[in-house]
Design a protein around this motif. Structure first.
Motif, PDB file in Angstrom:
ATOM      1  N   GLY A 116       0.786  -1.226   0.000  1.00 55.64           N
ATOM      2  CA  GLY A 116       0.000   0.000   0.000  1.00 55.64           C
ATOM      3  C   GLY A 116       0.818   1.276   0.000  1.00 55.64           C
ATOM      4  N   ALA A 119      -0.035   3.760  -2.957  1.00 50.50           N
ATOM      5  CA  ALA A 119      -1.384   4.330  -2.781  1.00 50.50           C
ATOM      6  C   ALA A 119      -1.401   5.337  -1.637  1.00 50.50           C
ATOM      7  N   ARG A 154      -4.394   2.453 -11.842  1.00 46.68           N
ATOM      8  CA  ARG A 154      -5.055   1.983 -10.623  1.00 46.68           C
ATOM      9  C   ARG A 154      -5.371   3.130  -9.657  1.00 46.68           C
ATOM     10  N   ARG A 197      -8.640   0.947  -1.353  1.00 44.93           N
ATOM     11  CA  ARG A 197      -7.494   0.059  -1.541  1.00 44.93           C
ATOM     12  C   ARG A 197      -6.695  -0.085  -0.245  1.00 44.93           C
TER      13      ARG A 197
END
Length: 199
Positions: A116, A119, A154, A197
């Motif tokens: 992660g 992100a 994404r 996410r």
């Protein structure tokens, strides 16, 4: 709304901390990024840019990195995950008059790829940019770098096109650049996707 000058402040959340880049970060960035896998996708000028001197000498790598990252109209960060520096990212080409900037020069240690970290970093830097009044954030990648391009998609960024022959690679070939963007009105959707996410 007119964008504000972007303050170089620590951004923190979602398991990462972005610290304004300082010389104290450079040895750890050598450890994290002086890896052929990092350069293979085009970062730093591509695979040929990681010379034996840069790979083996933290001081040479630090000098090179400070030349590679933009110094004017930019804020560069060291990405810290846990207590470890794992990468870098920059908000560059800051243009408050047109409310635009470019998030780029981003690289992470391979051990955090697919986690992660990216992100979380994008959530922080995009939130910082839009919070300071910017209306368009550009992201881009070498057109041949499928991994980075997929990561940008994404995030929820919109593909704008490919700019041909934009800059030389270290091996003498020319890079085509795939350009994406996120606009202020798209940020709530992109933010919700990033948060989902990270959950």
């Amino acid at each position: 709304m007119t964008a504000e000058p972007l303050p170089a402040v620590v951004l923190q959340g979602h398991g990462v901390r972005l610290e304004p880049l300082a010389t104290r970060h450079l040895p750890a960035l050598h450890t994290a990024l002086a890896d052929p896998a990092v350069f293979a996708g085009g970062w730093g000028g591509g695979a040929a840019a990681l010379t034996p001197d840069l790979a083996g000498d933290p001081e040479a790598f630090g000098r090179w990195l400070l030349r590679y990252l933009p110094a004017e109209r930019a804020v560069s960060y060291a990405v810290v995950h846990g207590d470890e520096v794992v990468g870098t990212t920059t908000l560059g080409h800051l243009d408050p008059a047109t409310e635009s900037l470019h998030v780029g020069w981003t690289a992470y240690a391979p051990r955090v790829w697919g986690t992660g970290v990216n992100a979380a970093c994008k959530l922080l830097v995009l939130g910082h940019a839009f919070g300071c009044g910017y209306g368009r954030v550009q992201l881009q990648a070498d057109a041949r770098n499928d991994r980075s391009r997929a990561a940008i998609v994404r995030l929820g960024a919109e593909f704008e096109g490919v700019l041909r022959r934009t800059q030389p690679r270290a091996d003498g070939s020319w890079r085509d650049t795939a350009v994406y963007s996120v606009l202020r009105e798209e940020w709530p959707r992109v933010r919700a996707g990033l948060l989902a996410r990270l959950r």
